[in-house]
Design an enzyme around this catalytic site. Structure first.
Site, PDB file in Angstrom:
ATOM      1  N   ASP A   1       1.282  -1.595  -0.313  1.00 24.09           N
ATOM      2  CA  ASP A   1      -0.086  -0.343  -0.459  1.00 24.09           C
ATOM      3  C   ASP A   1       0.799   1.254   0.350  1.00 24.09           C
ATOM      4  O   ASP A   1       2.117   1.088   0.538  1.00 24.09           O
ATOM      5  CB  ASP A   1      -0.544  -0.071   1.598  1.00 24.09           C
ATOM      6  CG  ASP A   1      -2.148   0.753   1.386  1.00 24.09           C
ATOM      7  OD1 ASP A   1      -2.260   1.059   0.141  1.00 24.09           O
ATOM      8  OD2 ASP A   1      -2.459   1.273   1.870  1.00 24.09           O
TER       9      ASP A   1
ATOM     10  N   HIS B   1       2.763   3.560  -9.046  1.00 23.22           N
ATOM     11  CA  HIS B   1       2.809   1.697  -9.298  1.00 23.22           C
ATOM     12  C   HIS B   1       3.833   1.331  -9.817  1.00 23.22           C
ATOM     13  O   HIS B   1       3.948   0.169  -9.317  1.00 23.22           O
ATOM     14  CB  HIS B   1       1.359   1.951 -10.153  1.00 23.22           C
ATOM     15  CG  HIS B   1       0.299   2.127  -9.429  1.00 23.22           C
ATOM     16  ND1 HIS B   1       0.064   1.971  -8.264  1.00 23.22           N
ATOM     17  CD2 HIS B   1      -0.676   3.033  -9.923  1.00 23.22           C
ATOM     18  CE1 HIS B   1      -1.118   2.051  -7.683  1.00 23.22           C
ATOM     19  NE2 HIS B   1      -1.509   2.997  -8.999  1.00 23.22           N
TER      20      HIS B   1
ATOM     21  N   LEU C   1      10.574 -20.853  -3.977  1.00 27.99           N
ATOM     22  CA  LEU C   1       9.667 -20.067  -3.823  1.00 27.99           C
ATOM     23  C   LEU C   1       8.441 -19.690  -4.614  1.00 27.99           C
ATOM     24  O   LEU C   1       8.817 -20.313  -5.340  1.00 27.99           O
ATOM     25  CB  LEU C   1      10.298 -18.606  -3.297  1.00 27.99           C
ATOM     26  CG  LEU C   1      10.015 -17.556  -3.529  1.00 27.99           C
ATOM     27  CD1 LEU C   1       9.431 -17.100  -1.900  1.00 27.99           C
ATOM     28  CD2 LEU C   1      10.598 -15.746  -4.014  1.00 27.99           C
TER      29      LEU C   1
END
Length: 257
Positions: free
Chosen positions: A34, A51, A145
């Protein structure tokens, strides 16, 4: 007074990677990324710039999580509520997965990272969905991962869909009401193949879950920071993990300490 000053000084000493690796790291870390828009606004830049910068941080934190031996990294990339944002911002957000995965995919393959996605991807634009599907396919045999993107994801919608499917299976005679248990409900969720998160990180100072993995986060340790996502560093990640390692996870039981 001396003890208080000493504790303050110790708190200011940066956590090191070596220190964190002396203790078990969380198996599954989830992050609500955020603050991209606020980061851009503070710099008089368009929200798209925030972004874009945030996506560079995704790349950096993915590498670092892999180095630390974390098994699953779940990133809240786009929620079912984010469609309410201005169209030009949504259009840009829909281009980011394609840009990110196109440039980062060779490294993900080389580093044995497996890409997965949760969310209603059928509603994504074709170019976004194709980029995601390509990354999932080309990393499907990787065993390191798991990089789990939540795209067009909302936890209430996920749980509602699971309940509907369970009801249909009961109606068809495939399940009896007494078969419905917590593990069974978990098996109907989009995260059925993933362990629940051990640690949730949320950036930007907001202290809420924003419809993210509400079922899965029941016993997850939560860590909030005022740092905006584009400013989030490996050091902040280490601080979150170190805080997790200091906690006593009782899961409703009595402390062993």
């Amino acid at each position: 007074m001396f003890n208080k000053m000493r504790k303050t000084k110790e708190k200011d000493v940066p956590v090191t990677k070596e220190e964190v690796l002396r203790h078990p790291v969380p198996n599954h870390v989830a992050i609500i990324m955020d603050g991209n828009g606020r980061w851009a606004k503070k710099r008089a830049l368009p929200r798209a710039a925030g972004h874009y910068e945030g996506m560079q941080v995704v790349r950096k934190i993915t590498r670092f999580a892999n180095e630390l031996g974390i098994q699953i990294l779940s990133l809240y990339a786009f929620s079912t509520e984010n469609w309410k944002r201005p169209k030009n911002e949504v259009d840009y957000l829909m281009k980011l997965p394609e840009q990110f995965l196109t440039t980062f995919l060779p490294e993900l393959v080389a580093e044995n990272v497996k890409v997965q996605v949760i969310g209603h991807t059928e509603a994504l634009p074709d170019h976004t969905r194709r980029a995601v599907e390509k990354a999932v396919e080309e990393t499907s045999s990787n065993t390191g991962l798991v990089l789990n993107f939540a795209l067009n994801y909302g936890s209430r919608a996920e749980i509602t869909a699971a309940v509907k499917q369970i009801a249909k299976d009961v109606e068809r005679g495939m399940l009896a009401p007494e078969d419905i248990t917590e593990p069974l409900i978990s098996s109907y969720l989009m995260t059925s193949e993933l362990a629940d998160p051990d640690l949730l990180i949320r950036t930007s100072g907001e202290i809420r879950l924003s419809n993210f993995m509400l079922w899965q986060l029941a016993y997850t340790e939560l860590w909030f920071t005022d740092v905006l996502w584009p400013d989030f560093t490996e050091q902040h990640f280490l601080e979150a993990i170190a805080a997790y390692q200091r906690r006593d996870r009782r899961f409703g039981g009595v402390s062993a300490r």
